[in-house]
Enzyme design. Structure first.
Site, PDB file in Angstrom:
ATOM      1  N   TYR A 120     -24.353  51.253  92.592  1.00 55.80           N
ATOM      2  CA  TYR A 120     -24.654  52.684  92.706  1.00 55.80           C
ATOM      3  C   TYR A 120     -25.938  52.978  91.916  1.00 55.80           C
ATOM      4  O   TYR A 120     -26.034  52.671  90.733  1.00 55.80           O
ATOM      5  CB  TYR A 120     -23.480  53.475  92.148  1.00 55.80           C
ATOM      6  CG  TYR A 120     -23.430  54.963  92.453  1.00 55.80           C
ATOM      7  CD1 TYR A 120     -24.534  55.678  92.895  1.00 55.80           C
ATOM      8  CD2 TYR A 120     -22.247  55.676  92.269  1.00 55.80           C
ATOM      9  CE1 TYR A 120     -24.467  57.030  93.170  1.00 55.80           C
ATOM     10  CE2 TYR A 120     -22.162  57.039  92.536  1.00 55.80           C
ATOM     11  CZ  TYR A 120     -23.284  57.714  92.984  1.00 55.80           C
ATOM     12  OH  TYR A 120     -23.206  59.064  93.248  1.00 55.80           O
ATOM     13  N   CYS A 121     -26.934  53.576  92.584  1.00 56.97           N
ATOM     14  CA  CYS A 121     -28.170  54.005  91.948  1.00 56.97           C
ATOM     15  C   CYS A 121     -28.848  52.834  91.228  1.00 56.97           C
ATOM     16  O   CYS A 121     -29.111  51.807  91.836  1.00 56.97           O
ATOM     17  CB  CYS A 121     -27.886  55.173  91.000  1.00 56.97           C
ATOM     18  SG  CYS A 121     -29.351  56.003  90.366  1.00 56.97           S
ATOM     19  N   VAL A 122     -29.119  52.960  89.927  1.00 57.22           N
ATOM     20  CA  VAL A 122     -29.840  51.917  89.208  1.00 57.22           C
ATOM     21  C   VAL A 122     -29.063  50.598  89.206  1.00 57.22           C
ATOM     22  O   VAL A 122     -29.654  49.510  89.195  1.00 57.22           O
ATOM     23  CB  VAL A 122     -30.147  52.374  87.765  1.00 57.22           C
ATOM     24  CG1 VAL A 122     -28.879  52.665  86.987  1.00 57.22           C
ATOM     25  CG2 VAL A 122     -30.952  51.325  87.031  1.00 57.22           C
TER      26      VAL A 122
END
Length: 591
Positions: free
Chosen positions: A324-326
């Site tokens: 998720y994301c980074v």
């Protein structure tokens, strides 16, 4: 005073002026306010005299471009003065009419903004000046694209900050509330503001409304593995049989993991167990002085360690992984490293939630990677880590109207009670970041975009090339995402070599992901996964109402549908990895 509440002259009381009978109460309110401010000042005086401010916005905007902009804006104020001067020739009553085609602005939803001539004039003047401010910014000559984007971002934030709705004396709703409550609303708002100043953070929700592990992040499970960087949670199965291939979720360490486990109705974790998945979650440790030397390699190594721990625990060759994301960006680096080392089969499939690998179109966050901002970060990160409140302020500034000024008005000026909203609680539950990793991430990825340059970066001593990733991937993006813009997430399709499924979800970075089927909200689009461009994908896309989660679990089943009984090591703590503590564990509670 008559029985209807009118005074003896038959005139209705002015909603913007206190009645004479209330003046004594107002005096009491003022006395209590002074006492609150005195107590706050005394408390601050006892704090460390060397404590630095939460952030210094002036240094974010200290560039030659802002000097040009400041000179140009003088023209705007001259026009504003001319506008006000022209009103001298008008005879009262004067009630300016808003343009019929003006977009709806919920900041000015109170009827007084149109019905009352004074407030209508204030609103129209603000609209004129803010529009001129933005127009002047766009007309500044001699700027490159990066400088212009930064200048427009600053102008937009300034215009939002200067809204008359943000001041008690120019907001009719605030004045009426103060009169109605005999000043108690202002006193309550002052209490909220002083509390936030003490915390060094704008509150969106009552910080005492939730307790992690009690009424938030409550899906049953055990912490079964722990390092200095993360805890690994194994959630209890809820079905008699489970998929043979387990699932490990890597949430971003910029936030707390429980965005995916807010409550039973919203929990992706709970839902995934109900679909028959053996679910593992990584809970990252919030950085402190001991993590001053942590770099990106350490997070890649942690992802590999979690994957290997699960494989060994369950005696399986591979896992499904979500980033998720980074953590999704990092998962791509992990996959590239495993591919380079001939170990790609450790991951059966990879799912990316709003993740980026190519940062060319990374949006407004790229404004925070110039030399001035990086120098400011270095000062703020002197202990070896960045206080999570600084990052929260940065993210809030991307949507200042909704995440800053809306709450200034509601919490401080109107004195409203905080809403018991779990998502807002999570948003304010900040996480500290290792300073070296944070700078490395901003410079190597956001600024220099090196991840998509083959062999430009090495992780754990291995040069990486995203083109070597042949793992089946599921790429989810949010149509309204301002953190990981749609055009940026799409670039994953250009750099990975394996079979790819792209899904576009309604809403943004959080609501676009956390959208349980039972809620019946939003929609998603699927289309031609071989489309060469995002525009061509969207042209081919078919809309489906509701959550995309069922589509994803269908894709997971296509990768490997085999199931086995949910017993033995599939029960948290029953295998070779014994339970350390109950979920959600200690790390998520550390500040």
């Amino acid at each position: 005073m008559s029985e209807t509440g009118d005074d003896d002259s038959g005139t209705a009381p002015n909603p913007f002026l206190p009645s004479p009978d209330d003046l004594q109460h107002w005096a009491s309110v003022m006395t209590r306010a002074q006492q609150m401010m005195l107590e706050y000042a005394l408390g601050q005086a006892q704090d460390d005299a060397d404590a630095r401010p939460l952030f210094d916005p002036a240094k974010w905007l200290d560039t030659p471009a802002t000097e040009i902009w400041a000179a140009q804006t003088s023209k705007m104020w001259e026009q504003g003065v001319a506008f006000w001067s022209s009103l001298a020739t008008l005879q009262p009553p004067f009630a300016p009419s808003p343009a019929e085609d003006a977009p709806k602005d919920r900041r000015f939803s109170d009827p007084e903004w149109t019905a009352n001539p004074a407030f209508a004039l204030i609103r129209q003047t603000y609209g004129l000046l803010s529009e001129q401010l933005l127009a002047t910014t766009r007309q500044v000559a001699g700027l490159d694209d990066a400088a212009r984007a930064k200048l427009e971002f600053a102008a937009k934030n300034m215009a939002e900050a200067l809204s008359p709705t943000n001041l008690a004396l120019t907001n009719p709703e605030v004045i009426k509330r103060a009169v109605e409550t005999r000043g108690e609303s202002l006193l309550k708002g002052l209490k909220h503001m002083l509390s936030d100043l003490s915390r060094g953070q704008l509150s969106h929700v009552d910080p005492d409304a939730f307790e992690v592990g009690v009424n938030i992040a409550t899906t049953p499970g055990k912490v079964i593995h722990e390092t200095d960087l993360y805890q690994l949670i194994h959630y209890a199965p809820t079905t008699k049989e489970v998929f043979t291939v387990p699932l490990v979720i890597f949430p971003p360490w910029i936030n707390r993991f429980y965005i995916l486990d807010l409550n039973p109705a919203k929990s992706f974790v709970k839902w995934a167990t109900e679909q028959g998945l053996s679910v593992f979650m990584v809970s990252w440790k919030s950085a402190d002085e001991t993590m001053k030397d942590v770099v990106w390699d350490d997070y890649v190594a942690a992802q590999v360690d979690a994957i290997d721990t699960i494989r060994d625990l369950l005696d399986v060759p591979h896992v499904h992984a979500i980033g998720y994301c980074v953590a999704g960006t990092t998962l791509a680096a992990t996959l590239a490293m495993l591919a380079a080392k001939g170990e790609a089969d450790k991951v059966k499939s990879a799912t990316f939630f709003t993740a980026q690998v190519d940062f060319e179109f990374a949006g407004e966050l790229k404004l925070f990677v110039d030399d001035n901002y990086l120098a400011l970060l270095q000062q703020l990160s002197a202990p070896g880590y960045l206080d999570g409140r600084y990052m929260a302020a940065t993210f809030n500034s991307l949507r200042g109207r909704d995440l800053i000024w809306n709450y200034v008005v509601s919490n401080y000026l109107l004195g409203n009670d905080y809403p018991p909203f779990d998502l807002l609680y999570w948003n304010g539950d900040t996480t500290n970041l290792p300073a070296k990793w944070h700078r490395q991430y901003l410079v190597d990825l956001y600024r220099d975009n090196r991840l998509v340059i083959p062999n430009s970066l090495s992780v754990c001593g291995t040069p990486i090339d995203l083109r070597k990733i042949k793992t089946p991937t599921y790429i989810q993006a949010g149509r309204e995402d301002h953190i990981a813009p749609l055009a940026s997430v799409w670039r994953l399709m250009d750099h990975l070599s394996g079979p790819k499924t792209f899904l576009l979800a309604g809403s943004g970075h959080i609501a676009g992901v956390v959208n349980p089927p039972a809620a019946g909200k939003y929609q998603y689009w699927t289309g031609d996964n071989s489309a060469p461009t995002l525009a061509e994908f969207e042209a081919s896309a078919t809309e489906t109402k509701g959550s995309w989660w069922p589509h994803w679990i269908g894709w997971i089943a296509e990768q490997d549908a085999r199931k086995i009984p949910a017993k033995g090591a599939r029960i948290p703590g029953k295998g070779k990895k014994k339970a350390i503590e109950d979920a959600p564990g200690r790390y998520v509670k550390q500040r």
